[in-house]
Design a protein around this motif. Sequence first.
Motif, PDB file in Angstrom:
ATOM      1  N   ILE A 227     -41.658  44.677  62.699  1.00  0.00           N
ATOM      2  CA  ILE A 227     -42.564  43.597  63.440  1.00  0.00           C
ATOM      3  C   ILE A 227     -43.433  44.037  64.531  1.00  0.00           C
ATOM      4  O   ILE A 227     -42.930  45.197  65.268  1.00  0.00           O
TER       5      ILE A 227
ATOM      6  N   ALA B  66     -35.226  40.695  65.202  1.00  0.00           N
ATOM      7  CA  ALA B  66     -36.259  39.985  66.117  1.00  0.00           C
ATOM      8  C   ALA B  66     -35.404  39.108  67.155  1.00  0.00           C
ATOM      9  O   ALA B  66     -35.772  39.016  68.520  1.00  0.00           O
TER      10      ALA B  66
ATOM     11  N   TYR C  74     -45.652  36.953  67.015  1.00  0.00           N
ATOM     12  CA  TYR C  74     -45.352  38.421  66.325  1.00  0.00           C
ATOM     13  C   TYR C  74     -45.944  38.519  64.798  1.00  0.00           C
ATOM     14  O   TYR C  74     -46.146  37.427  64.353  1.00  0.00           O
TER      15      TYR C  74
ATOM     16  N   ARG D 118     -45.704  40.479  61.077  1.00  0.00           N
ATOM     17  CA  ARG D 118     -44.936  41.327  60.057  1.00  0.00           C
ATOM     18  C   ARG D 118     -45.997  42.424  59.406  1.00  0.00           C
ATOM     19  O   ARG D 118     -47.211  41.980  59.347  1.00  0.00           O
ATOM     20  N   GLY D 119     -45.455  43.514  59.203  1.00  0.00           N
ATOM     21  CA  GLY D 119     -46.144  44.622  58.912  1.00  0.00           C
ATOM     22  C   GLY D 119     -46.434  44.583  57.143  1.00  0.00           C
ATOM     23  O   GLY D 119     -46.244  45.704  56.623  1.00  0.00           O
ATOM     24  N   THR D 120     -46.484  43.417  56.567  1.00  0.00           N
ATOM     25  CA  THR D 120     -46.258  43.419  55.057  1.00  0.00           C
ATOM     26  C   THR D 120     -47.498  42.977  54.439  1.00  0.00           C
ATOM     27  O   THR D 120     -47.573  43.058  52.987  1.00  0.00           O
ATOM     28  N   ASP D 121     -48.763  42.730  54.942  1.00  0.00           N
ATOM     29  CA  ASP D 121     -49.601  42.670  54.360  1.00  0.00           C
ATOM     30  C   ASP D 121     -50.554  43.539  54.353  1.00  0.00           C
ATOM     31  O   ASP D 121     -51.468  43.562  55.419  1.00  0.00           O
TER      32      ASP D 121
ATOM     33  N   GLY E 248     -36.912  46.013  63.286  1.00  0.00           N
ATOM     34  CA  GLY E 248     -36.875  45.297  62.005  1.00  0.00           C
ATOM     35  C   GLY E 248     -36.727  43.774  62.385  1.00  0.00           C
ATOM     36  O   GLY E 248     -36.286  43.416  63.486  1.00  0.00           O
ATOM     37  N   GLU E 249     -37.295  42.853  61.353  1.00  0.00           N
ATOM     38  CA  GLU E 249     -37.343  41.490  61.565  1.00  0.00           C
ATOM     39  C   GLU E 249     -36.045  41.064  61.906  1.00  0.00           C
ATOM     40  O   GLU E 249     -35.807  40.176  62.393  1.00  0.00           O
TER      41      GLU E 249
ATOM     42  N   GLN F 117     -39.392  46.428  57.368  1.00  0.00           N
ATOM     43  CA  GLN F 117     -39.658  45.262  57.865  1.00  0.00           C
ATOM     44  C   GLN F 117     -40.307  45.015  59.484  1.00  0.00           C
ATOM     45  O   GLN F 117     -39.656  44.251  60.201  1.00  0.00           O
TER      46      GLN F 117
END
Length: 224
Positions: A197, A110, A206, A208-211, A106-107, A195
């Motif tokens: 990555i 990181a 890196y 983020r897997g949010t879009d 998770g972010e 969250q």
Amino acid sequence: MTSPDGAPISLGTLAGGQTMHFDFSTMSSPDRYRLMASAITPRPIAWVTSQSATGTRNAAPYSFFNMMGAAPPIVAIGMMRRPDGTHKDSAQNILDTREFVVNLVGEPDAQAMNLTCIDAPPDIDEITLAGLDTTASTAIAPPRITTAPVAMECHVYQTVEIGTTTLVIGEVLHFHVRDEFYDAATRRLDTPAMQLIGRVHGSGFYARGTDLFELNRPVWTDPA
């Protein structure tokens, strides 16, 4: 025609315009790596915790990683060897003990994950170096990282030596999820909340897997 690094290139035509062609049989391994690693993205990160036969713990991230099946539950990790051909610590530990944990990143983790990329000597415990909290695994010796959203205890199913890569195929024995990320009613994880990555390209980019966007899988209906 050649590229700036001297590699042979041929130009073809696609509907969208021109495309460059690279003949991998004529290129160096670093050049092939740069092309593949910057194209096959984002890649999930296996933050691998392992333990040597003498008990030294190790943590290191690997982005040549993915799930390969669920019956049996299989993950695969590509671990590149050192320039002199020897195995790095994680791979050597796994070959010796046949146990490892895949922790997802998770972010919030990181920076700690990045620190464990360090090329430390084999007797250095990167888990301590990065100040990571760990929890004992259920069935194997290597610990899992407490802050990881998901941790998978794995036993080696098979290893394959391919060129300069050790391909580790692991069977997941136990799957741990932090409580806040699991919905018991749906039996699903809250993936965005984790969250996670992924590795992208270059020396340290890196994603983020949010879009996210959603497409429903089509179903073939036979009119007959």
